[in-house]
Design an enzyme around this catalytic site. Structure first.
Site, PDB file in Angstrom:
ATOM      1  N   THR A  36       1.300  -4.409   4.221  1.00 12.17           N
ATOM      2  CA  THR A  36       1.060  -4.743   5.624  1.00 12.17           C
ATOM      3  C   THR A  36       0.428  -6.127   5.800  1.00 12.17           C
ATOM      4  O   THR A  36       0.573  -6.730   6.870  1.00 12.17           O
ATOM      5  CB  THR A  36       0.143  -3.692   6.278  1.00 12.17           C
ATOM      6  OG1 THR A  36      -1.064  -3.585   5.512  1.00 12.17           O
ATOM      7  CG2 THR A  36       0.829  -2.337   6.329  1.00 12.17           C
ATOM      8  N   ASP A  37      -0.245  -6.619   4.769  1.00 11.64           N
ATOM      9  CA  ASP A  37      -0.989  -7.871   4.954  1.00 11.64           C
ATOM     10  C   ASP A  37      -0.091  -9.074   5.219  1.00 11.64           C
ATOM     11  O   ASP A  37      -0.466  -9.984   5.953  1.00 11.64           O
ATOM     12  CB  ASP A  37      -1.884  -8.145   3.731  1.00 11.64           C
ATOM     13  CG  ASP A  37      -3.127  -7.268   3.740  1.00 11.64           C
ATOM     14  OD1 ASP A  37      -3.709  -7.079   4.827  1.00 11.64           O
ATOM     15  OD2 ASP A  37      -3.510  -6.763   2.670  1.00 11.64           O
ATOM     16  N   THR A  61       0.819  -1.210   0.000  1.00  9.63           N
ATOM     17  CA  THR A  61       0.000   0.000   0.000  1.00  9.63           C
ATOM     18  C   THR A  61       0.851   1.257   0.000  1.00  9.63           C
ATOM     19  O   THR A  61       0.517   2.247  -0.656  1.00  9.63           O
ATOM     20  CB  THR A  61      -0.927  -0.007   1.224  1.00  9.63           C
ATOM     21  OG1 THR A  61      -1.830  -1.100   1.098  1.00  9.63           O
ATOM     22  CG2 THR A  61      -1.726   1.277   1.325  1.00  9.63           C
ATOM     23  N   SER A  89       1.165  -7.120  -1.236  1.00  5.45           N
ATOM     24  CA  SER A  89       1.812  -8.209  -0.501  1.00  5.45           C
ATOM     25  C   SER A  89       0.943  -9.461  -0.419  1.00  5.45           C
ATOM     26  O   SER A  89       1.430 -10.535  -0.076  1.00  5.45           O
ATOM     27  CB  SER A  89       2.255  -7.747   0.891  1.00  5.45           C
ATOM     28  OG  SER A  89       1.184  -7.684   1.783  1.00  5.45           O
TER      29      SER A  89
END
Lengths: 168, 168, 168, 168
Positions: D86-87, D12, D55
């Site tokens: 972030t995932d 992101t 990700s």
């Protein structure tokens, strides 16, 4: 959750442009508003606007006021960030170091070379770093600016390059 | 495609903050860079940085230079935007009006109360409006600021309110 | 003082990034907040958020709602700006043109290719131009974007270049 | 002077808005440009754009590439910041932790909930904190976001609140 007190005293970081005088000056508190742009989910921040002065105009009385506020805060042992003009930031830090008893928390002094909200300002970077620094640093008094950490007795401002540098 | 010349002369709109002097001053051309933020697919813009002065320091010679550049441009009949300090913008506009022959294009004077790139600046708004205004207005000399259009002989700056107002 | 009504309907100009879905979507009204960044001392602006839709999802009923609101406003004869998705902006404009009686004020449709608040957004430029345009243009229905003015029956969106172009 | 390598992988933090598709996507490297907004006078930064992926789409091969690049860097022992979606940031961090020998420098993973350059983005805050963190933290692998530091085996993303939280 980190308990954090931010004492604001003015300096370049809080200067604003006045359309009436066509100059920059310390007119209003700015720090609180800019902290609102940061995500601090694990931080209990209290902002204390103490004064709003160019640090070249700070008096001994002003430094006593800062000391008194810090001393009062230390009973609750929060981390402390002090926003301050860069010209006498080190002077204020050394005064706190000489006067305060042994610390159990870090105290970070920070400021900016260009005011918050002006293109190219380093203010939000320095605020971000300082809020992060007090979470990690050992007890002591520091200047945090431009990705650097200085113990307050090992730093001076280098005006020509608009930065702080290490001194032995 | 609109043929547009932008003459830049300094003024608040182009002031920058100097870390060396802790003041705002006319040091560099800013207009070109900010025009790059606008989408102008049907506009052939040429930016001419003529001087970079606080308009309170503009001399008769400076105004003659502006006039000479405008006269030289008028042979090709582009629309003309002049960025200028607000304090003597009207004076320069009136001088152009008295000296220039009958116009076939609009000439717009604009500027700002707070410099480009400072929080709350009106500079990009005024630039945007001026570039739009020269596309639509009839030939003549105008001040365009803050969503308003004034013929240059019907306007004065009102310092207390940081705006321009109509005069009969 | 210019009497101005702004009808907001959604479209890219009002899209926001959703951290929950990792997509951009029409979730909240944005126009009012961004108008607050402009200096409009001679403008009496009323913002009317009517709907908040991607314009590809606008229905005939939605267009009827826009028409009804415009008709209701026209009794007081304010200038009107409608913020709208770019994909069917022209369709809505043509519908208004076919349905409305002879106008006594300009109606401007505008929007953006990139949402307000995203780097490189054209939204504030287009808003600034539209608010300025309704002050100067003759009665009629227009699309205003990117320093250009198009009568609504002489314009189409050119998707590949992210702009609007003239059609005869 | 701090020797610092920044490996960028997308996520992101590097997403941009595409006017052609009206969606956000990983199209270009963004980190280098945003690092240019920070003042890092005592930092020798090298940015290595390795991939530019959401990700959720990262494969085992992608993680092997990150590992290989980190291993290659470790011979020179720079601090390392990895920007990442972030995932699966924690998954990549745990993989590095399991595979790498004992570290002599800190490795920090960071990213953002809202892309750099979008209003309200946490990207520059997280970058600022991460570059500061690698200067102070002990050797190990960490996630740094939103004024917090987590050892990579004590953290998970909490999607509903858009933050990372401690796990035992």
């Amino acid at each position: 959750m980190l308990k954090l007190n931010v004492i604001t005293t003015g300096g370049t970081i809080e200067k604003v442009y006045s359309e009436q005088t066509s100059t920059v000056a310390n007119l209003d508190n700015q720090i609180d508003r800019y902290l609102g742009r940061l995500r601090l989910p694990d931080c209990d921040v209290r902002v204390m606007p103490l004064m709003n002065k160019d640090s070249l105009e700070m008096t001994d009385d002003d430094r006593s006021s800062i000391l008194a506020l810090v001393e009062q805060m230390l009973s609750e042992q929060p981390a402390i960030v002090i926003t301050h003009g860069t010209d006498t930031m080190v002077q204020t830090g050394l005064y706190l170091k000489q006067t305060l008893p042994e610390l159990k928390v870090p105290i970070v002094l920070t400021g900016a070379m260009t005011p918050l909200g002006f293109e190219g300002s380093d203010g939000l970077q320095n605020l971000t770093e300082s809020l992060f620094a007090v979470r990690i640093l050992d007890p002591g008094i520091y200047v945090v600016m431009h990705n650097q950490v200085f113990p307050v007795d090992h730093v001076r401002k280098e005006r020509e390059t608009s930065r702080f540098v290490w001194i032995d």
